[in-house]
Design a protein around this motif. Sequence first.
Motif, mmCIF file in Angstrom:
data_model
loop_
_atom_site.group_PDB
_atom_site.id
_atom_site.type_symbol
_atom_site.label_atom_id
_atom_site.label_comp_id
_atom_site.label_asym_id
_atom_site.label_seq_id
_atom_site.Cartn_x
_atom_site.Cartn_y
_atom_site.Cartn_z
ATOM 1 N N PHE A 485 0.804 -1.215 0.000
ATOM 2 C CA PHE A 485 0.000 0.000 0.000
ATOM 3 C C PHE A 485 0.840 1.270 0.000
ATOM 4 C CE2 PHE A 485 -2.487 -3.314 2.199
ATOM 5 C CZ PHE A 485 -3.575 -3.363 1.350
ATOM 6 N N GLY A 486 2.154 1.122 -0.128
ATOM 7 C CA GLY A 486 3.024 2.284 -0.072
ATOM 8 C C GLY A 486 2.740 3.297 -1.158
ATOM 9 N N GLU A 487 2.461 2.817 -2.386
ATOM 10 C CA GLU A 487 2.185 3.723 -3.496
ATOM 11 C C GLU A 487 0.874 4.471 -3.274
ATOM 12 O OE1 GLU A 487 3.063 5.636 -7.038
ATOM 13 O OE2 GLU A 487 4.294 4.132 -6.032
ATOM 14 N N LEU A 488 -0.144 3.724 -2.825
ATOM 15 C CA LEU A 488 -1.442 4.359 -2.597
ATOM 16 C C LEU A 488 -1.386 5.357 -1.438
ATOM 17 C CD1 LEU A 488 -3.865 1.323 -3.055
ATOM 18 C CD2 LEU A 488 -3.451 3.203 -4.642
ATOM 19 N N LEU A 489 -0.511 5.078 -0.463
ATOM 20 C CA LEU A 489 -0.385 5.962 0.691
ATOM 21 C C LEU A 489 0.637 7.075 0.462
ATOM 22 C CD1 LEU A 489 -0.412 3.316 3.585
ATOM 23 C CD2 LEU A 489 -2.300 4.759 2.815
ATOM 24 N N ASN A 490 1.238 7.108 -0.725
ATOM 25 C CA ASN A 490 2.250 8.123 -1.049
ATOM 26 C C ASN A 490 3.415 8.127 -0.073
ATOM 27 O OD1 ASN A 490 0.947 9.050 -3.344
ATOM 28 N ND2 ASN A 490 -0.238 10.581 -2.232
ATOM 29 N N LEU A 491 3.838 6.953 0.362
ATOM 30 C CA LEU A 491 4.984 6.863 1.251
ATOM 31 C C LEU A 491 6.265 7.115 0.456
ATOM 32 C CD1 LEU A 491 4.078 3.689 3.354
ATOM 33 C CD2 LEU A 491 3.775 6.086 3.977
ATOM 34 N N PRO A 492 7.275 7.696 1.089
ATOM 35 C CA PRO A 492 8.550 7.913 0.391
ATOM 36 C C PRO A 492 9.138 6.593 -0.115
ATOM 37 C CG PRO A 492 8.489 9.113 2.472
ATOM 38 C CD PRO A 492 7.288 8.230 2.466
ATOM 39 N N GLN A 493 9.857 6.659 -1.210
ATOM 40 C CA GLN A 493 10.416 5.448 -1.802
ATOM 41 C C GLN A 493 11.354 4.738 -0.838
ATOM 42 O OE1 GLN A 493 9.537 4.151 -4.863
ATOM 43 N NE2 GLN A 493 10.651 2.378 -4.064
ATOM 44 N N ALA A 494 12.092 5.513 -0.049
ATOM 45 C CA ALA A 494 13.011 4.891 0.915
ATOM 46 C C ALA A 494 12.258 4.055 1.939
ATOM 47 C CB ALA A 494 13.837 5.971 1.614
ATOM 48 N N SER A 499 10.271 -2.846 2.574
ATOM 49 C CA SER A 499 9.443 -4.038 2.400
ATOM 50 C C SER A 499 9.968 -4.908 1.262
ATOM 51 C CB SER A 499 8.001 -3.632 2.104
ATOM 52 O OG SER A 499 7.242 -4.755 1.696
ATOM 53 N N PRO A 500 10.033 -6.223 1.458
ATOM 54 C CA PRO A 500 10.443 -7.105 0.354
ATOM 55 C C PRO A 500 9.434 -7.114 -0.792
ATOM 56 C CG PRO A 500 9.702 -8.394 2.234
ATOM 57 C CD PRO A 500 9.814 -6.980 2.697
ATOM 58 N N PHE A 501 8.177 -6.784 -0.500
ATOM 59 C CA PHE A 501 7.161 -6.761 -1.553
ATOM 60 C C PHE A 501 7.455 -5.682 -2.602
ATOM 61 C CE2 PHE A 501 4.856 -8.430 2.181
ATOM 62 C CZ PHE A 501 4.468 -9.654 1.661
ATOM 63 N N SER A 502 8.209 -4.655 -2.218
ATOM 64 C CA SER A 502 8.499 -3.557 -3.144
ATOM 65 C C SER A 502 9.499 -3.943 -4.225
ATOM 66 C CB SER A 502 9.049 -2.345 -2.372
ATOM 67 O OG SER A 502 8.115 -1.873 -1.429
ATOM 68 N N HIS A 503 10.174 -5.063 -4.062
ATOM 69 C CA HIS A 503 11.260 -5.419 -4.987
ATOM 70 C C HIS A 503 10.913 -6.597 -5.891
ATOM 71 C CE1 HIS A 503 13.814 -2.709 -2.659
ATOM 72 N NE2 HIS A 503 13.338 -3.283 -1.572
#
Length: 542
Positions: A485-494, A499-503
Amino acid sequence: MAGTFTGTARLTRLALRRDRIQLPLWIVGTTALLAFTYAAEQEQFPTEADRVTALRTAAESPAILMLRNAPSGITDGDMLAFQILAFLAVLAGFMSILAVVRHTRQNEETGRTEMIGSMVVGRHASLTAAMIVTAGANLLLAALLALTLIGNGLPAGGSIAFGLGVGAAGLTFGAIAAVAAQLSQGARAANGIAAAAIGAAYLVRGLGDAFGEVRPDGYTMTSAWPSWLSPIGWTTLVRPFADDRWWVLVLPVAVFAALLAAAFVLADRRDVGMGMISARPGPARAATALLSPLGLAWRLQRGTLLGWAVAIGLFGVVIGSLAGTVADAFAGNEGAARTIRELGGEGALADSFFTAMLAMVGAMVAGYVVQAMLRVRAEEAGGRAEPLLATATGRLRWLGSHLLVAALGAVFLLLLAGVSAGLVAGLSAGDLSDRLPDLGAAALVQTAPALIMIGYVVLVFGLLPRLAVGLGWLGFAVSLIFGQFGELLNLPQAVRDVSPFSHVPALPSAEVSATPLVLLAVVAVALGAAGLALFRRRDLAL
């Protein structure tokens, strides 16, 4: 009658002391997720036109409605309820069932209840204390959620209704867990029954919203009747910030009272340490496979794997059945396309949809491996690992057997999801070769985050065994929120990169790259090796 509750106050204080870390983490984490979502919503939907477009998209897409809930308006509060209200109810439910089972069935399983019962303690004191702590945690969560919304300038009435709806769902699932603790003979079985109830409630609510009626304005909906059968549906049917239907809260309160009364009745009809559903007697002779640690690990894990296989297989069928409609549902609707691509990456819209859905399968499988690996902590805390390790069986062989079963189980579940989705999608298109290879490969790349979670749980088990359960699920929750949900929550890329899901490569909407998969595998091996080394050197901890 009063004697059956003797000692409740002291047991409540004991439960609060035991939960002084876990419950605050649940409450603060859930509240922080709400705050992050609200901040992201302000950037994602800055104008009324943006909100109307997004909600019209949702109203036309059963897939989005299954994941979110039926939209009720276009204000800030309405959008927030649409995006995250059902998910917060799920979090409150898991917080509640873990707390109730921990202070009831787990205490019996570890012998604490029998030891405490030898003193001046009433028969209902333990269950009452567990429910008092759980109810207090849900009320505190409801208050913090409401204050967070009020502090951001949202109407007080809707904010309070929002918080109470989430808290009411937590209370309902806590009562379900109380009944499950009386029916089952083990903490894992009780947690499994209650967790299955949460999954069923979310699915029924999703069906009610997916089959709901769109109102004449085109962007608000009336949920269909299945939503009224779900405790999570009751939370969304309060419709905070739209109608503020306070009377709906009577339903979870009534069910809570009825289930709690049933739990007390069942508690009177069983012996301590036993369940209403008695365990089946085992065979006279053990199977040959049980002579090895790997065979024992499989015997302990197979029930958990079967339950997850049923759920993930059905989810794969649902994903595949949407193959013929997803492109039509999102055609010409840039708001829907943008949402799906944020979850699934760039590429053809149908491919982005499958990427997003299989990423959810990856999250489910990561949850499975956490549950599977935490079985070793249950074996250690229950005193069953000590006599086993007193034999010729080495520590690394014992723990490695559970690790291997969890890893192979993750691969099996991912293949099951990919194959079931690919078969149904291929049959719908009339060509099995059209989707089966792509979706099978897309599912298998999700193995990497699951392996990371296995390594992480092994590490915390080796380093901090008494906190392994809490830290294990906390790591899973943080990885899920930051990654999925990082993209939807506009969390910084760092932050998302934690999260391993980001890769994970976004198959089938993008080309696969071996580099991130290799790096994730290296990290997983390093975490697991460190955990094995730490476990080999520490004392067993009950």
